[in-house]
Design an enzyme around this catalytic site. Structure first.
Site, PDB file in Angstrom:
ATOM      1  N   ASP A  51       0.842  -1.205   0.000  1.00 33.47           N
ATOM      2  CA  ASP A  51       0.000   0.000   0.000  1.00 33.47           C
ATOM      3  C   ASP A  51       0.876   1.253   0.000  1.00 33.47           C
ATOM      4  O   ASP A  51       0.364   2.377  -0.038  1.00 33.47           O
ATOM      5  CB  ASP A  51      -1.024  -0.014   1.145  1.00 33.47           C
ATOM      6  CG  ASP A  51      -0.385  -0.071   2.523  1.00 33.47           C
ATOM      7  OD1 ASP A  51       0.862  -0.175   2.609  1.00 33.47           O
ATOM      8  OD2 ASP A  51      -1.132  -0.009   3.518  1.00 33.47           O
ATOM      9  N   SER A  52       2.217   1.060  -0.012  1.00 34.21           N
ATOM     10  CA  SER A  52       3.132   2.177  -0.274  1.00 34.21           C
ATOM     11  C   SER A  52       2.875   2.736  -1.677  1.00 34.21           C
ATOM     12  O   SER A  52       3.372   3.812  -2.017  1.00 34.21           O
ATOM     13  CB  SER A  52       4.594   1.742  -0.129  1.00 34.21           C
ATOM     14  OG  SER A  52       4.827   0.532  -0.819  1.00 34.21           O
ATOM     15  N   ASP A  90      -1.115  -6.037  -0.209  1.00 37.86           N
ATOM     16  CA  ASP A  90      -1.542  -5.413   1.050  1.00 37.86           C
ATOM     17  C   ASP A  90      -3.047  -5.219   1.067  1.00 37.86           C
ATOM     18  O   ASP A  90      -3.626  -4.675   0.113  1.00 37.86           O
ATOM     19  CB  ASP A  90      -0.901  -4.015   1.181  1.00 37.86           C
ATOM     20  CG  ASP A  90       0.322  -4.034   2.082  1.00 37.86           C
ATOM     21  OD1 ASP A  90       0.393  -4.874   2.985  1.00 37.86           O
ATOM     22  OD2 ASP A  90       1.208  -3.175   1.867  1.00 37.86           O
ATOM     23  N   LYS A 120      -1.407  -9.340   2.774  1.00 46.09           N
ATOM     24  CA  LYS A 120      -0.638  -8.911   3.951  1.00 46.09           C
ATOM     25  C   LYS A 120      -1.503  -7.966   4.788  1.00 46.09           C
ATOM     26  O   LYS A 120      -2.265  -7.165   4.228  1.00 46.09           O
ATOM     27  CB  LYS A 120       0.662  -8.212   3.536  1.00 46.09           C
ATOM     28  CG  LYS A 120       1.464  -7.680   4.745  1.00 46.09           C
ATOM     29  CD  LYS A 120       2.887  -7.328   4.370  1.00 46.09           C
ATOM     30  CE  LYS A 120       3.091  -5.955   3.796  1.00 46.09           C
ATOM     31  NZ  LYS A 120       2.634  -4.817   4.633  1.00 46.09           N
ATOM     32  N   GLU A 122      -1.546  -5.513   8.569  1.00 48.23           N
ATOM     33  CA  GLU A 122      -0.762  -4.883   9.637  1.00 48.23           C
ATOM     34  C   GLU A 122      -1.438  -5.088  10.988  1.00 48.23           C
ATOM     35  O   GLU A 122      -2.636  -4.802  11.137  1.00 48.23           O
ATOM     36  CB  GLU A 122      -0.628  -3.378   9.369  1.00 48.23           C
ATOM     37  CG  GLU A 122       0.190  -3.057   8.134  1.00 48.23           C
ATOM     38  CD  GLU A 122       0.386  -1.557   7.918  1.00 48.23           C
ATOM     39  OE1 GLU A 122       0.004  -0.750   8.795  1.00 48.23           O
ATOM     40  OE2 GLU A 122       0.925  -1.193   6.859  1.00 48.23           O
ATOM     41  N   GLU A 189       8.957  -4.299  10.715  1.00 46.73           N
ATOM     42  CA  GLU A 189       9.378  -2.997  10.181  1.00 46.73           C
ATOM     43  C   GLU A 189       9.912  -2.094  11.284  1.00 46.73           C
ATOM     44  O   GLU A 189       9.251  -1.842  12.297  1.00 46.73           O
ATOM     45  CB  GLU A 189       8.199  -2.317   9.461  1.00 46.73           C
ATOM     46  CG  GLU A 189       8.589  -0.953   8.889  1.00 46.73           C
ATOM     47  CD  GLU A 189       7.630  -0.395   7.851  1.00 46.73           C
ATOM     48  OE1 GLU A 189       6.664  -1.090   7.476  1.00 46.73           O
ATOM     49  OE2 GLU A 189       7.865   0.746   7.401  1.00 46.73           O
TER      50      GLU A 189
HETATM   51  O1  KIV Z   1       3.533  -1.112   1.671  1.00 50.09           O
HETATM   52  C1  KIV Z   1       4.723  -1.494   1.703  1.00 50.09           C
HETATM   53  O2  KIV Z   1       5.527  -1.219   0.812  1.00 50.09           O
HETATM   54  C2  KIV Z   1       5.147  -2.279   2.842  1.00 50.09           C
HETATM   55  C3  KIV Z   1       6.610  -2.584   2.972  1.00 50.09           C
HETATM   56  C4  KIV Z   1       7.327  -1.375   3.420  1.00 50.09           C
HETATM   57  C5  KIV Z   1       6.868  -3.740   3.844  1.00 50.09           C
HETATM   58  O3  KIV Z   1       4.350  -2.658   3.649  1.00 50.09           O
END
Ligand code: KIV
Length: 271
Positions: A51-52, A90, A120, A122, A189
């Site tokens: 989600d980056s 994510d 994924k 969090e 992280e």
């Molecule tokens: O969204 C992302 O890129 C991440 C990584 C930094 C692990 O969660």
């Protein structure tokens, strides 16, 4: 010979085997077809459609605004490019916290509409019910502990997490809970290296670190950061493998000059 033709596809089971053998896991993000094709062919084991994307693709300051539809668009583009790597997507903020039925619906959409391999999420104990419900549907889940950027408005900072004993002990407990629930890997992280090493040695689940030192079973970076496309972000943990910002700025500048000087296209570059 290309990487694709020499190695079998990466599975969640394979990551566990790699941990057992002591073979490190290389993970990078990708958000689009062309980049994912390069990353996959170069031999990365896991591609994270992170989600980056909210930051590096859409220009948002945090990862909070990105939607499930946006993540599905990015994930579809990546999956079309990948032959070998495991593709993990994510679940974005607001699509799994607090309601395990909503969480399952979100994960099912990712799996059906993108054909990715896993999701994924969090968090630890607070999201355990959602993690368990998604796992019970046969969808592999990667956990994510330590700095969890979706909670930026709760913590108010992207500083190193779990430096104090109470937070470190909670992180260790959460890692055990996620591992026992059946997560196939856990991202750690921005936590102290010694804590990441401890977690890695205590659980059978592979850990993937970002700013968590060398003791993890693997490492992950955001592709735009490690290629130096993104100049404004320089945390201590980031190693830049290229300076694409400079390369691309010079190339585009040269193109502008050539067009203005009537030097492009030349005789050979026309029909
Ligand atoms: O969204 C992302 O890129 C991440 C990584 C930094 C692990 O969660």
């Amino acid at each position: 010979m290309s990487v694709e033709s020499t190695v079998r596809a990466v599975t969640t089971y394979r990551l566990t085997e790699m941990k057992q053998r002591g073979e490190k896991i290389a993970m990078l993000t990708s958000y689009d077809y062309s980049m994912a094709k390069i990353v996959d062919a170069a031999g990365v084991d896991v591609i994270l459609v992170g989600d980056s994307a909210a930051n590096v693709m859409a220009g948002y300051e945090t990862t909070v605004p990105i939607t499930l539809d946006m993540m599905i668009y990015h994930a579809r583009s990546v999956v079309r490019a990948v032959n070998r790597a495991l593709v993990v997507v994510d679940l974005p903020f607001g699509t799994y916290q607090g309601n395990s039925k909503v969480a399952l619906d979100s994960a099912v959409r990712i799996m059906k509409e993108t054909e990715a391999d896993a999701v994924k999420m969090e968090g630890g104990e607070e999201i355990l019910e959602s993690v368990q419900r998604i796992l019970s549907a046969g969808i592999p889940v990667m956990g994510h502990l330590g700095l969890t950027p979706q909670s930026i408005h709760k913590f108010g900072t992207y500083a190193v997490r779990a430096k104090e004993e109470a937070e470190a002990e909670k992180l260790v407990r959460d890692a055990h809970l996620l591992s026992e629930a059946g997560c196939f890997a856990i991202v750690l992280e921005k936590i102290p290296a010694a804590l990441a090493t401890r977690v890695t040695s205590e659980i059978p689940t592979p850990t993937i670190g970002i700013g968590a030192g060398p003791g993890c079973d693997g490492q992950v970076l955001v592709i735009h950061d490690m290629l130096g496309i993104n100049k404004g972000f320089s945390p201590r943990f980031l190693r830049r493998y290229a300076d694409l910002h400079t390369v691309m700025t010079e190339a585009v500048g040269q193109y502008v000059q050539d067009v203005k000087a009537c030097d492009f296209p030349n005789e050979k570059e026309q029909y």
